[in-house]
Design an enzyme around this catalytic site. Structure first.
Site, PDB file in Angstrom:
ATOM      1  N   TYR A   1       4.802   4.584  11.260  1.00  0.00           N
ATOM      2  CA  TYR A   1       5.125   3.162  11.405  1.00  0.00           C
ATOM      3  C   TYR A   1       5.935   2.583  10.244  1.00  0.00           C
ATOM      4  O   TYR A   1       6.249   1.390  10.253  1.00  0.00           O
ATOM      5  CB  TYR A   1       3.839   2.333  11.590  1.00  0.00           C
ATOM      6  CG  TYR A   1       2.783   2.531  10.508  1.00  0.00           C
ATOM      7  CD1 TYR A   1       2.815   1.822   9.318  1.00  0.00           C
ATOM      8  CD2 TYR A   1       1.731   3.434  10.710  1.00  0.00           C
ATOM      9  CE1 TYR A   1       1.847   1.997   8.349  1.00  0.00           C
ATOM     10  CE2 TYR A   1       0.756   3.612   9.750  1.00  0.00           C
ATOM     11  CZ  TYR A   1       0.811   2.896   8.565  1.00  0.00           C
ATOM     12  OH  TYR A   1      -0.152   3.078   7.595  1.00  0.00           O
TER      13      TYR A   1
ATOM     14  N   HIS B   1      -3.305   4.160   4.996  1.00  0.00           N
ATOM     15  CA  HIS B   1      -4.414   3.212   5.116  1.00  0.00           C
ATOM     16  C   HIS B   1      -5.722   3.894   4.736  1.00  0.00           C
ATOM     17  O   HIS B   1      -6.560   3.325   4.039  1.00  0.00           O
ATOM     18  CB  HIS B   1      -4.500   2.679   6.549  1.00  0.00           C
ATOM     19  CG  HIS B   1      -5.698   1.809   6.781  1.00  0.00           C
ATOM     20  ND1 HIS B   1      -5.782   0.518   6.308  1.00  0.00           N
ATOM     21  CD2 HIS B   1      -6.865   2.055   7.423  1.00  0.00           C
ATOM     22  CE1 HIS B   1      -6.954   0.009   6.644  1.00  0.00           C
ATOM     23  NE2 HIS B   1      -7.623   0.908   7.327  1.00  0.00           N
TER      24      HIS B   1
ATOM     25  N   ARG C   1       0.851  -1.190   0.000  1.00  0.00           N
ATOM     26  CA  ARG C   1       0.000   0.000   0.000  1.00  0.00           C
ATOM     27  C   ARG C   1       0.885   1.239   0.000  1.00  0.00           C
ATOM     28  O   ARG C   1       1.462   1.594   1.020  1.00  0.00           O
ATOM     29  CB  ARG C   1      -0.910  -0.046   1.229  1.00  0.00           C
ATOM     30  CG  ARG C   1      -1.624   1.252   1.511  1.00  0.00           C
ATOM     31  CD  ARG C   1      -2.654   1.117   2.614  1.00  0.00           C
ATOM     32  NE  ARG C   1      -2.171   0.519   3.844  1.00  0.00           N
ATOM     33  CZ  ARG C   1      -1.466   1.163   4.773  1.00  0.00           C
ATOM     34  NH1 ARG C   1      -1.108   2.416   4.593  1.00  0.00           N
ATOM     35  NH2 ARG C   1      -1.102   0.545   5.879  1.00  0.00           N
TER      36      ARG C   1
END
Length: 400
Positions: free
Chosen positions: A298, A289, A285
């Site tokens: 992260y 998100h 990705r």
């Protein structure tokens, strides 16, 4: 008969007289790759069933989704819509697999498969009507943005709760089997959803009842902010399917030809043999998100750049050019046209009125029960008291 077969299979297993533990340390799942990043094909690779028309339709959908995602993230940042999720970097997974299906095969999406719907021909204005929750929205404004659905295009309406579509897909596919239809269900989910109980229940049922279903896992490395290494200790998702009696295949999810080939073969197994299949597409990705997420917390920019070099859209473009089916000049012109079309449709959708408030309680009961009618009356009274807090809805609470 199934129980007898299972008993016979177990009786043929080797017998030992001292403890022997098995694990997956000696098992590695191969990854199907057909297309290199420069557009060349790996030596010995078998191409999927694809012609110029299908190839250009896939790429046209790629370009549309890129334009849609780019513009709608900006629209959310401007406060024009409340929420959005992109599929940047994952386009080959849903678009390539949908291209392998019959038009009337059922699609059950998670929430990052707008490309599948676009490939099926969902109109641009309906994408916008849904995201702006206006009165022309097929869902009557009762869903979050990007929770699409289309009965005509055999695309089940998306649900927010994670994993609900998995057991639903088994039931729908079982219906196909009972009716002896030459159709299958494809069910999309991320590797994070495979940690839900619904996943295990669904693929167990699919294996037991032998239904024509394809479970398509987009393994993009993260369940929101949780990396795969913290989600499971095994070799990804594909081996789980084997344990439940499904066939499984792992593909390079950024290689649209590999995805197309794997799904074409999976569909044959599902339709001709009622053999459920799980496809695990290894991808990444590139975007957040959702518009509520900040991936810098992260993962590193270096990691993102590594995967940006594996861009599935660019890889396929290189292949198209090598076939003589596309050019850089066409690419720039079409990309610009897509962006302008998205902008124009967005501006039109913004002008459309909100749904009438009465639509909140229709479509579930033939006649809305008394308690819902009472709640609706209370809501209308509240809005009349505070009309400035509900500018779009205040004018849509009384019949005209």
């Amino acid at each position: 008969m199934a129980n007898l077969k299972q008993s016979a299979k177990q009786s043929e297993a080797p017998v030992v007289h001292n403890p022997v533990f098995i694990d997956g340390s000696d098992l590695t799942t191969p990854t199907l790759k057909i297309l290199r990043q420069d557009g060349s094909v790996y030596e010995g690779a078998e191409l999927p069933d694809i012609n110029k028309e299908l190839a250009l339709k896939i790429y046209d959908t790629f370009q549309f989704i890129r334009a849609l995602d780019e513009r709608m993230v900006a629209a959310q940042r401007q406060g024009r819509i409340s929420f959005y999720m992109t599929e940047i970097g994952e386009e080959a997974a849903d678009i390539g697999s949908t291209a392998a299906l019959a038009d009337d095969d059922m699609i059950m999406a998670q929430y990052r498969e707008q490309g599948a719907l676009a490939f099926r021909g969902f109109p641009l204005d309906q994408f916008m009507n849904q995201m702006f929750s206006n009165e022309k929205d097929l869902g009557k404004g009762r869903q979050m943005p990007i929770h699409y659905g289309s009965k005509d295009l055999h695309y089940m309406t998306i649900s927010s709760p994670l994993g609900t579509q998995l057991p639903q897909a088994v039931g729908y596919a079982y219906g196909y089997k009972l009716e002896e239809k030459d159709n299958c269900v494809i069910c999309y989910f991320g590797e994070g959803a495979a940690s839900e109980g619904d996943f295990h229940a669904a693929i167990n049922m699919a294996g037991v009842f032998k239904v024509p279903a394809i479970f398509f896992c987009r393994n993009n490395g993260y369940a929101i902010s949780t990396p795969s290494s913290e989600q499971f200790a095994g070799d990804g998702i594909a081996p789980r399917a084997v344990a439940y009696g499904l066939k499984a295949i792992r593909v390079d999810g950024n290689d649209v030809l590999a995805v197309l080939k794997a799904t074409q073969e999976a569909r044959k197994l599902a339709i001709e043999h009622n053999q459920p299949v799980l496809i695990e597409a290894m991808t990444y990705r590139l975007g957040a998100h959702s518009t509520s997420d900040d991936p810098s917390g992260y993962r590193s920019k270096k990691e993102e750049e590594k995967w940006r070099e594996k861009d599935p859209v660019l890889r396929f473009k290189h292949w198209l050019i090598q076939q003589g089916w596309w050019s850089e000049e066409q690419d720039a012109d079409i990309a610009d046209a897509k962006r302008k079309a998205v902008m124009a449709a967005m501006k039109e959708a913004e002008k459309v009125a909100a749904p009438h408030l009465d639509d909140l309680i229709t479509d579930v009961y033939d006649t809305p029960p008394k308690h819902l009618q009472e709640q609706l009356a209370e809501l209308k009274a509240h809005i009349r008291q505070y009309p400035d807090a509900y500018p779009k809805t205040a004018g849509r609470i009384d019949h005209e």
